[in-house]
Design a protein around this motif. Structure first.
Motif, short mmCIF file in Angstrom:
data_model
loop_
_atom_site.label_atom_id
_atom_site.label_comp_id
_atom_site.label_asym_id
_atom_site.label_seq_id
_atom_site.Cartn_x
_atom_site.Cartn_y
_atom_site.Cartn_z
N PHE A 141 18.56 1.19 -1.95
CA PHE A 141 18.23 -0.21 -1.77
C PHE A 141 18.99 -1.12 -2.73
O PHE A 141 19.29 -0.73 -3.87
CB PHE A 141 16.72 -0.43 -1.95
N SER A 142 19.25 -2.32 -2.25
CA SER A 142 19.95 -3.33 -3.05
C SER A 142 18.97 -3.98 -4.02
O SER A 142 17.75 -3.78 -3.93
CB SER A 142 20.55 -4.39 -2.13
N GLU A 143 19.53 -4.82 -4.95
CA GLU A 143 18.68 -5.52 -5.90
C GLU A 143 17.66 -6.41 -5.18
O GLU A 143 16.49 -6.46 -5.55
CB GLU A 143 19.52 -6.39 -6.83
N THR A 144 18.10 -7.11 -4.12
CA THR A 144 17.19 -7.99 -3.37
C THR A 144 16.06 -7.19 -2.74
O THR A 144 14.89 -7.60 -2.77
CB THR A 144 17.97 -8.75 -2.28
N GLU A 145 16.41 -6.05 -2.15
CA GLU A 145 15.40 -5.22 -1.48
C GLU A 145 14.41 -4.63 -2.48
O GLU A 145 13.20 -4.56 -2.22
CB GLU A 145 16.09 -4.11 -0.67
N ILE A 146 14.91 -4.22 -3.65
CA ILE A 146 14.02 -3.69 -4.69
C ILE A 146 13.06 -4.77 -5.17
O ILE A 146 11.86 -4.53 -5.35
CB ILE A 146 14.84 -3.12 -5.87
N LEU A 147 13.55 -5.98 -5.35
CA LEU A 147 12.70 -7.09 -5.77
C LEU A 147 11.61 -7.35 -4.72
O LEU A 147 10.45 -7.57 -5.05
CB LEU A 147 13.53 -8.35 -5.97
N PHE A 148 12.00 -7.31 -3.46
CA PHE A 148 11.02 -7.53 -2.39
C PHE A 148 9.91 -6.48 -2.45
O PHE A 148 8.72 -6.80 -2.33
CB PHE A 148 11.71 -7.49 -1.01
N LEU A 149 10.28 -5.22 -2.63
CA LEU A 149 9.29 -4.14 -2.67
C LEU A 149 8.39 -4.25 -3.90
O LEU A 149 7.18 -4.04 -3.80
CB LEU A 149 10.00 -2.78 -2.64
N LEU A 150 8.97 -4.60 -5.05
CA LEU A 150 8.14 -4.78 -6.24
C LEU A 150 7.15 -5.93 -6.03
O LEU A 150 5.99 -5.85 -6.44
CB LEU A 150 9.02 -5.07 -7.46
N ASN A 151 7.60 -6.97 -5.38
CA ASN A 151 6.72 -8.11 -5.11
C ASN A 151 5.58 -7.71 -4.17
O ASN A 151 4.42 -8.11 -4.37
CB ASN A 151 7.53 -9.25 -4.50
N ARG A 185 0.84 -1.21 0.00
CA ARG A 185 0.00 0.00 0.00
C ARG A 185 0.87 1.26 0.00
O ARG A 185 0.58 2.24 -0.67
CB ARG A 185 -0.92 -0.01 1.22
N PHE A 186 1.95 1.24 0.76
CA PHE A 186 2.85 2.40 0.83
C PHE A 186 3.48 2.72 -0.53
O PHE A 186 3.90 3.85 -0.78
CB PHE A 186 3.97 2.15 1.85
N LEU A 187 3.55 1.71 -1.40
CA LEU A 187 4.20 1.89 -2.70
C LEU A 187 3.24 2.34 -3.80
O LEU A 187 3.61 2.43 -4.96
CB LEU A 187 4.89 0.59 -3.12
N THR A 188 1.99 2.62 -3.43
CA THR A 188 1.03 3.09 -4.44
C THR A 188 1.31 4.53 -4.84
O THR A 188 0.81 4.99 -5.87
CB THR A 188 -0.41 2.98 -3.92
N ILE A 189 2.07 5.25 -4.03
CA ILE A 189 2.51 6.59 -4.43
C ILE A 189 3.87 6.46 -5.12
O ILE A 189 4.64 5.55 -4.81
CB ILE A 189 2.63 7.55 -3.21
N MET A 190 4.16 7.36 -6.05
CA MET A 190 5.45 7.31 -6.72
C MET A 190 6.51 7.93 -5.81
O MET A 190 6.47 9.13 -5.54
CB MET A 190 5.41 8.05 -8.07
N LEU A 191 7.41 7.11 -5.35
CA LEU A 191 8.48 7.58 -4.49
C LEU A 191 9.62 8.13 -5.35
O LEU A 191 9.85 7.66 -6.46
CB LEU A 191 8.96 6.45 -3.59
N PRO A 192 10.38 9.13 -4.85
CA PRO A 192 11.38 9.79 -5.69
C PRO A 192 12.59 8.92 -6.03
O PRO A 192 12.83 7.88 -5.39
CB PRO A 192 11.79 10.99 -4.84
N LYS A 239 6.56 -10.37 -14.47
CA LYS A 239 5.97 -9.60 -15.58
C LYS A 239 6.20 -8.10 -15.38
O LYS A 239 6.44 -7.37 -16.35
CB LYS A 239 4.48 -9.89 -15.68
N LEU A 240 6.10 -7.65 -14.13
CA LEU A 240 6.33 -6.23 -13.84
C LEU A 240 7.77 -5.85 -14.16
O LEU A 240 8.04 -4.80 -14.77
CB LEU A 240 6.02 -5.94 -12.35
N ILE A 241 8.71 -6.71 -13.79
CA ILE A 241 10.13 -6.45 -14.10
C ILE A 241 10.35 -6.41 -15.61
O ILE A 241 11.08 -5.55 -16.12
CB ILE A 241 11.03 -7.51 -13.43
N GLU A 242 9.73 -7.34 -16.33
CA GLU A 242 9.86 -7.34 -17.79
C GLU A 242 9.33 -6.04 -18.38
O GLU A 242 9.89 -5.49 -19.34
CB GLU A 242 9.09 -8.53 -18.38
#
Length: 888
Positions: free
Chosen positions: A765-775, A751-758, A847-850
């Motif tokens: 964030f690292s690649e692992t952390e970015i993947l977690f947030l996208l998921n 829910r927190f990620l529904t706004i566009m963060l700068p 699919k989102l990453i693609e």
């Protein structure tokens, strides 16, 4: 008074409804009734009597005197009252005679009450209990009734079948139900199915929290063919017939739930004998053909009601869990002696407010003569509204309520709030008896609670911390909400009138006719009005998210309560004004159409709905407080002065609280709800967060479905630095504990990620952390998809569906790629995202990453200015150059 006593022509008695606890107290004290010992809830009865000379006197009497004054023989009652007056006038002979009468009653009842053995265990709890029980076992309603009963308030006799009995085998449960009924028989001295003194009771199904209007209540339980004969002998044919008809009607609609129920205008108190006979005959015959034992065997009937209540709970368990915030709980059942509010035209049920729920000044009664109380609580009858400031104003019309008024202050202290009392008054032969059926905190308008809370604090009825519990954000929104510019009023095109819930409010919204479209529009940041033909309790989940409610039908109390709780403006009963809902269009008498997505303006002051978006001006109170000249109607200046002073005192209280140490997140939220200045809120939040990062993280992980809105508001006020700190803290915790989606704070992270963060956010964030947030973002979108899928009336099935079926099978129709444009501007190592991670991620995340891998020219159409302008705006805000169309 002279030695000679004037002849009494007649008298009126007002007092409290007698119960087992009162009689037992009398017997335990050897025929005396020491008021100072019984409890704070009791008050002595009062007799108002009229003499031949035309004089009117009042006399306070003892409880034991009512035993002889409540009999049906007027001559004997008058004679006893004359004896009382002579005894008080120091006639020792008469005093001795009266005492003999009292002693005879005491001795007659001594063995009876001493031999009564009431069952009390983990399954059955009588109203005479001195013990305290867990609210999960005896319900919110049961716990409050037991507490009030122990304090000697006039609570009709009851016994509770606790929630622990709900899942017992049928045979064992039947034994427990019989024990509960035996308790009620022993307390009331009435017998189920008796030809002489039949027991008739109300059966209320209740949960650990207050859920107005949802759980079933069955009145007049235990009435059979032979009971009807007994009731007719006691109360007369007309009263007995209304009792019997209510019982038959309840059974009929449980047997045949799809039958059309009687209209609002079909009120039992107006039936003639001929009408009653015809209706009783119809329902009786239909029930006889289906299950004749329901008409003959009271225990069979009671077990039927228990079974129906159990089925209701099972069918609505998911909805109930929403109100319980998914805590597992079962219903308890309160069996309570009926108070006959249909006994005559002077009997009545209703609701008494210790402070006027609309204005905050004076008090208020909502009542109707000669009906059953559930007709008011269910919204099937429009109750009469009475407001008053001085007790004497209601003495003649509501003598029993007048008698109870001195107890309101104690009840306010009991619940730390203005009080709402559900009551029943049984009146016969000018004898009015007041019974309390429930006590709750009042739901009030912003103006009302602001004035009432500050006044109660001044009167030392509540503590300073109670102020933040009572005055919520929506209350202040009401008080300071903008109003339509007067110059705009003539330009507005009237669509229809309606009944407005929140007074003096105006709002322009886009109208939607389904929960799916309403939530979708709200997610985009629109002002949303949700319109339906009829709202049900399950709709409250959506109601809390939108800005206005429009209902074609009248609403029951639970809808009104929810609107006031969330501060949502609501217009009800549009159908009455000729409005129809057809094919996602509202149509009025002039065949004017409002389509889905159109702007409308709700103006509660004018009780009107207008077509289009109106120009607003600041609230007059805000201008008044700011010292600007405001044109006020007669009397309004006094009100505005009071409100301005109350608001000033309230602000001082909040400032005092802010200066102290804020103990925890809940206390912080209470303070922020009452903070108008966003900059000040931002400062408080960020200071608190730095000191309490761990607590904030843990409470996010404990979030339940339906609690998103307040959490989102808090998160948005965090600084960028603190947002980064929060995610740096919570991501490793979630990965270590294997928490995702529902288990990670009920999709709160997504829910927190529904706004566009700068861009600056994503660089931490690292690649692992970015993947977690996208998921997490994908899982949140799937949760929203489930909300849409389960539909308006079954929205609470979302949790069940998630737990039982999971989210894997859901395919998102629309991509959320553009919401991560800032991430794409900050990061380009997409091939490294899904390598060597220790957690599973959703197929839709791939699919989102693609999608994010694609060139910017695939996400934004560089040939169309309107599309490119959106990307340009983001880049300008980030102060970075516009990427090339082929840039990955």
């Amino acid at each position: 008074m002279d030695d000679k006593i004037e002849n009494i022509l007649d008298f009126k008695l007002r007092g409290f409804y007698p119960n087992f606890n009162y009689y037992k107290f009398l017997i335990d004290n050897e025929g005396n009734f020491p008021v100072h010992k019984i409890g704070e809830g009791y008050r002595k009865p009062v007799v108002e009597y009229f003499t031949e000379s035309g004089n009117i006197y009042e006399l306070e009497i003892d409880f034991e005197d009512t035993i002889f004054l409540l009999n049906n023989n007027k001559e004997l009652s008058n004679k006893y009252l004359e004896g009382l007056l002579k005894a008080k006038n120091k006639d020792s002979q008469i005093a001795e005679q009266l005492q003999l009468q009292k002693n005879e009653f005491y001795l007659k009842k001594l063995d009876c009450y001493n031999s009564v053995q009431l069952t009390e265990n983990e399954y059955v709890i009588p109203s005479s209990s001195k013990n305290k029980y867990d609210i999960d076992h005896i319900s919110h309603k049961g716990a409050m009734l037991l507490k009030l009963s122990q304090k000697a308030y006039p609570i009709p006799d009851f016994t509770i079948v606790s929630a622990k009995a709900f899942n017992l085998p049928t045979v064992e449960k039947s034994k427990i139900i019989r024990q509960a009924i035996e308790n009620l028989e022993n307390m009331t001295c009435e017998k189920l199915g008796s030809y002489d003194s039949p027991l008739v009771f109300a059966m209320r199904c209740a949960m650990p929290i207050y859920i107005p209007g949802l759980m079933p209540t069955y009145l007049n339980v235990g009435v059979t063919q032979q009971t009807f004969v007994a009731l007719k002998n006691i109360y007369g044919y007309h009263v007995a017939s209304k009792i019997y008809l209510n019982n038959l009607r309840t059974i009929f609609f449980l047997l045949f739930p799809h039958q059309t129920k009687p209209s609002i205008s079909d009120r039992g108190q107006y039936y003639s004998i001929e009408q009653l006979n015809r209706k009783i005959g119809f329902y009786h015959e239909q029930i006889r053909l289906t299950d004749p034992l329901l008409l003959e065997d009271p225990y069979h009937q009671i077990n039927f009601f228990f079974k129906q209540a159990g089925l209701f709970f099972e069918e609505n368990e998911l909805l109930i869990n929403t109100f319980l915030k998914n805590k597992q709980a079962w219903p308890s059942f309160i069996l309570q002696k009926m108070v006959w509010t249909i006994r005559d035209q002077d009997s009545y049920p209703g609701v008494l407010y210790s402070r006027n729920s609309y204005t905050g000044e004076g008090r208020q009664i909502e009542s109707m003569r000669n009906i059953f109380g559930e007709d008011i609580m269910s919204g099937s009858v429009n109750a009469e509204y009475t407001e008053f400031h001085k007790p004497g104003e209601i003495k003649e019309k509501f003598p029993a309520i007048f008698h109870f008024l001195p107890k309101l202050e104690k009840l306010e202290q009991e619940i730390h709030s203005p009080a709402t009392i559900e009551f029943a008054t049984e009146t016969f032969d000018n004898k009015s008896l007041f019974a309390v059926l429930q006590l709750n905190k009042s739901e009030m308008t912003g103006r009302a609670i602001l004035l009432a809370a500050v006044e109660m604090y001044k009167e030392k009825l509540i503590e300073v911390t109670d102020i933040t519990d009572l005055i919520q954000t929506y209350h202040l929104k009401q008080v300071f909400s903008p109003t339509i510019d007067e110059k705009e009023l003539d330009k507005q095109k009237l669509f229809c009138s309606g009944f407005a819930i929140l007074p003096r409010s105006a709002i322009s919204v886009k109208i939607y006719f389904s929960a799916e479209r309403a939530l979708e529009a709200k997610k985009k940041g629109e002002k949303v009005g949700f319109c339906k033909e009829e709202f049900v309790p399950s709709d409250t989940v959506v109601m809390s998210e939108v800005d206005a409610i429009i209902s074609l039908n009248p609403a029951a109390i639970h809808v009104v309560t929810a609107c006031m709780r969330y501060g949502v403006q609501a217009f009800l009963n549009l159908e009455k004004y000729g409005v129809q809902l057809k094919s996602r269009q509202l149509i009025n008498n002039d065949n004017t159409l409002i389509n889905e997505g159109d702007w409308i303006t709700l103006n509660s002051t004018a009780k009107s709905i207008y077509i289009g978006k109106a120009k607003m001006r600041p609230a007059r109170l805000q201008q008044f407080i700011d010292g600007k000249k405001v044109d006020l109607e007669n009397g309004k200046e006094v009100v505005f002065n009071k409100l301005a002073k109350a608001y000033q005192r309230y602000r001082e209280i909040i400032e005092e609280l802010k200066q102290g140490e804020i103990a925890g997140f809940n206390e912080l939220i209470k303070i922020l709800r009452n903070e108008k200045d966003k900059n000040q809120s931002r400062l408080i939040i960020n200071e608190w967060f730095k000191k309490n990062t761990q607590e904030y993280t843990e409470q996010i992980l404990k979030c339940q479905l339906g609690s998103h809105q307040e959490q989102q508001s808090f998160f948005l006020l965090l600084s960028l630095e603190n947002k980064v700190i929060f995610f740096n803290k919570i991501i490793p915790v979630c990965i270590k504990r294997n928490l995702q989606g529902y288990t990670a704070g009920s999709f709160m992270i997504g829910r927190f990620l529904t706004i566009m963060l700068p861009v600056a956010f994503w660089k931490n964030f690292s690649e692992t952390e970015i993947l977690f947030l996208l998921n997490e973002s994908v899982l949140f979108d799937k949760y929203i998809h489930i909300l849409y899928e389960v539909g308006e009336r079954n929205i609470s099935k979302a949790r069940h569906k998630i737990l039982k079926e999971g989210l894997q099978e859901i395919n998102l129709k629309t991509s959320n790629t553009k919401n991560f444009t800032s991430l794409k501007l900050a990061f380009n190592k997409w091939d490294r995202l899904n390598k060597n991670v220790s957690f599973k991620f959703d197929i839709e995340t791939t699919k989102l990453i693609e999608g994010l891998k694609q060139p910017f020219g695939k996400l934004y159409d560089y040939t169309k200015p309107w599309s490119l302008a959106k990307l340009q705006k983001i880049c300008d805000e980030e102060k970075i150059p516009l990427p090339e169309a082929n840039q990955m």
